[in-house]
Design a protein around this motif. Sequence first.
Motif, PDB file in Angstrom:
ATOM      1  N   SER A   3      10.057  -6.682  -1.100  1.00  0.00           N
ATOM      2  CA  SER A   3      10.990  -6.338  -2.183  1.00  0.00           C
ATOM      3  C   SER A   3      12.145  -5.495  -1.674  1.00  0.00           C
ATOM      4  CB  SER A   3      10.272  -5.569  -3.297  1.00  0.00           C
ATOM      5  OG  SER A   3       9.468  -6.439  -4.036  1.00  0.00           O
ATOM      6  N   GLU A   4      11.841  -4.591  -0.756  1.00  0.00           N
ATOM      7  CA  GLU A   4      12.915  -3.738  -0.240  1.00  0.00           C
ATOM      8  C   GLU A   4      13.980  -4.559   0.471  1.00  0.00           C
ATOM      9  OE1 GLU A   4      11.549   0.740   0.469  1.00  0.00           O
ATOM     10  OE2 GLU A   4      11.238  -0.563   2.203  1.00  0.00           O
ATOM     11  N   GLU A  58      11.431 -10.992  10.592  1.00  0.00           N
ATOM     12  CA  GLU A  58      10.556 -10.193  11.453  1.00  0.00           C
ATOM     13  C   GLU A  58       9.743  -9.161  10.667  1.00  0.00           C
ATOM     14  OE1 GLU A  58      13.431  -8.628  14.154  1.00  0.00           O
ATOM     15  OE2 GLU A  58      13.909 -10.654  14.829  1.00  0.00           O
ATOM     16  N   LEU A  59       9.862  -9.225   9.377  1.00  0.00           N
ATOM     17  CA  LEU A  59       9.236  -8.185   8.535  1.00  0.00           C
ATOM     18  C   LEU A  59       7.714  -8.156   8.697  1.00  0.00           C
ATOM     19  CD1 LEU A  59       9.746  -6.099   6.218  1.00  0.00           C
ATOM     20  CD2 LEU A  59       9.279  -7.968   4.627  1.00  0.00           C
ATOM     21  N   LYS A  60       7.204  -6.968   8.969  1.00  0.00           N
ATOM     22  CA  LYS A  60       5.755  -6.783   8.971  1.00  0.00           C
ATOM     23  C   LYS A  60       5.364  -6.208   7.625  1.00  0.00           C
ATOM     24  CE  LYS A  60       4.403  -6.426  13.685  1.00  0.00           C
ATOM     25  NZ  LYS A  60       3.763  -5.593  14.715  1.00  0.00           N
ATOM     26  N   LEU A  61       4.249  -6.685   7.093  1.00  0.00           N
ATOM     27  CA  LEU A  61       3.890  -6.293   5.726  1.00  0.00           C
ATOM     28  C   LEU A  61       3.042  -5.024   5.712  1.00  0.00           C
ATOM     29  CD1 LEU A  61       3.348  -9.868   4.298  1.00  0.00           C
ATOM     30  CD2 LEU A  61       5.330  -8.376   4.069  1.00  0.00           C
ATOM     31  N   GLY A  62       3.607  -3.996   6.314  1.00  0.00           N
ATOM     32  CA  GLY A  62       2.921  -2.705   6.310  1.00  0.00           C
ATOM     33  C   GLY A  62       3.404  -1.832   5.163  1.00  0.00           C
ATOM     34  N   TYR A  63       2.937  -0.588   5.184  1.00  0.00           N
ATOM     35  CA  TYR A  63       3.482   0.391   4.239  1.00  0.00           C
ATOM     36  C   TYR A  63       4.946   0.617   4.578  1.00  0.00           C
ATOM     37  CZ  TYR A  63      -1.130   1.863   2.511  1.00  0.00           C
ATOM     38  OH  TYR A  63      -2.358   1.914   1.920  1.00  0.00           O
ATOM     39  N   THR A  64       5.686   1.149   3.609  1.00  0.00           N
ATOM     40  CA  THR A  64       7.111   1.441   3.847  1.00  0.00           C
ATOM     41  C   THR A  64       7.352   2.930   3.631  1.00  0.00           C
ATOM     42  OG1 THR A  64       7.690   1.011   1.548  1.00  0.00           O
ATOM     43  CG2 THR A  64       7.767  -0.868   3.065  1.00  0.00           C
ATOM     44  N   GLU A  65       8.584   3.365   3.948  1.00  0.00           N
ATOM     45  CA  GLU A  65       8.913   4.792   3.768  1.00  0.00           C
ATOM     46  C   GLU A  65       8.861   5.147   2.286  1.00  0.00           C
ATOM     47  OE1 GLU A  65      12.273   6.523   5.807  1.00  0.00           O
ATOM     48  OE2 GLU A  65      12.270   4.878   7.246  1.00  0.00           O
ATOM     49  N   SER A  66       8.234   6.264   1.988  1.00  0.00           N
ATOM     50  CA  SER A  66       8.007   6.627   0.592  1.00  0.00           C
ATOM     51  C   SER A  66       9.309   6.772  -0.211  1.00  0.00           C
ATOM     52  CB  SER A  66       7.204   7.923   0.536  1.00  0.00           C
ATOM     53  OG  SER A  66       6.955   8.240  -0.794  1.00  0.00           O
ATOM     54  N   TRP A  67      10.356   7.305   0.400  1.00  0.00           N
ATOM     55  CA  TRP A  67      11.621   7.471  -0.332  1.00  0.00           C
ATOM     56  C   TRP A  67      12.404   6.170  -0.398  1.00  0.00           C
ATOM     57  CZ3 TRP A  67      14.515  11.940  -2.198  1.00  0.00           C
ATOM     58  CH2 TRP A  67      13.699  13.078  -2.334  1.00  0.00           C
ATOM     59  N   GLY A  68      11.974   5.179   0.353  1.00  0.00           N
ATOM     60  CA  GLY A  68      12.673   3.898   0.358  1.00  0.00           C
ATOM     61  C   GLY A  68      13.270   3.609   1.716  1.00  0.00           C
TER      62      GLY A  68
END
Length: 372
Positions: free
Chosen positions: A258-259, A50-60
């Motif tokens: 990657s996360e 279900e992953l959307k290829l948006g930005y992610t949280e800066s700290w991870g």
Amino acid sequence: MQIEPFKLERYFAKYEFSSRYLLSSSDCESISLSDLLAMADAEMADLWHELKLGYTESWGHPLLREEIANMYQGVAREDVLTLVPEEGIFLIMHALLAPGDQVVSTFPGYQSLYEVARAIGCEVTTWEPNEDRGWQFAISDLEELVTANTKLVVVNFPHNPTGYLPSQEEFHSLMELVSSRGAYLLSDEMYRFLEIDAGNRLTAACELYERAFSLSGLSKLFGLPGLRIGWLASQDHQILQAVSRLKDYTTICSSAPSEILAIIALRNKSKITNQQIERVRKNVAVLDKFFSKFGEHFTWNRPMGGSICFPRMLQVENTHKFSQQLVADTGIMLAPSSVFQYGDHHVRIGFGREDMPQVIDLLGKYLVQRFN
Ligand SMILES: Cc1ncc(COP(=O)(O)O)c(C=O)c1O
């Protein structure tokens, strides 16, 4: 900022993707995407699909920081900032250092561990090992180098390129020394968990000293450098905040796929890393045989940890020229010590890959053909 070219990385850029046999890589055997995905539990399989290829949280990703924290004792998710390992070195130095600051760094080594500080305008002194004593970095030498004016001490154990590992007692003394001078410590622990004898594993610096930053990632032990996932772990949240503010100028956040893949890998840590460690130990036994057979060509100090070692070549005047000839004649890539700015007598050999026994055998045949 004026910064010297990264010699090792430039060398790899030239040969890594054009050479037939890689005998100098520091990363362990890579895992395929399908093998990694097959290890996903139900939660991660859902997150992946279900992953959307948006930005992610800066700290991870919170789950990622959670899994990373679980690798340490007494470290919480809040103590972890994810970034690319190399980026971690670059940013922590920019967060901590100003022109004129004094820095002490292990040398030879991964160039950014001292070069970034130099480019910032710091005075960098090097802590160097004694080859005749098994590449020992003597704490007594470090005592001479670290003063009340030292801002940052940079160490990397297991050490790239020698494979040296101090004892736990020595590492504690190092930490006491650094804290007694009030300096920060950047501890590059990229090769931690790859100890040849697991009993020699050092406690992570971030668990022992509140001004320490443990750098690690998935590139070496997990064989997942293509994910470009690493982290800094520390109790010093003020400095981590400063690093995260600088990260807004580099990558901003990690890649979303990657996360998720990194979380899957960390949830399967034992499965993945046991295989890697087993391979590394098996390959060191192959190297034992190789170096005893080719004793007239090499002296070597058996690595204590990591996936690389740094033998001296005895019959070659210049290992840079030798390495270039070798790759041209056979397709075998070695990294000469010139790319570590450490003279012309050594080469770095990597032993984290599955084909290492075959490739070292080819090197042996080449030496016999060329020198006998
Ligand atoms: C000691 C050390 N630190 C940091 C890095 C950087 O890791 P990455 O390539 O995953 O950014 C490397 C890579 O070779 C390394 O050997």
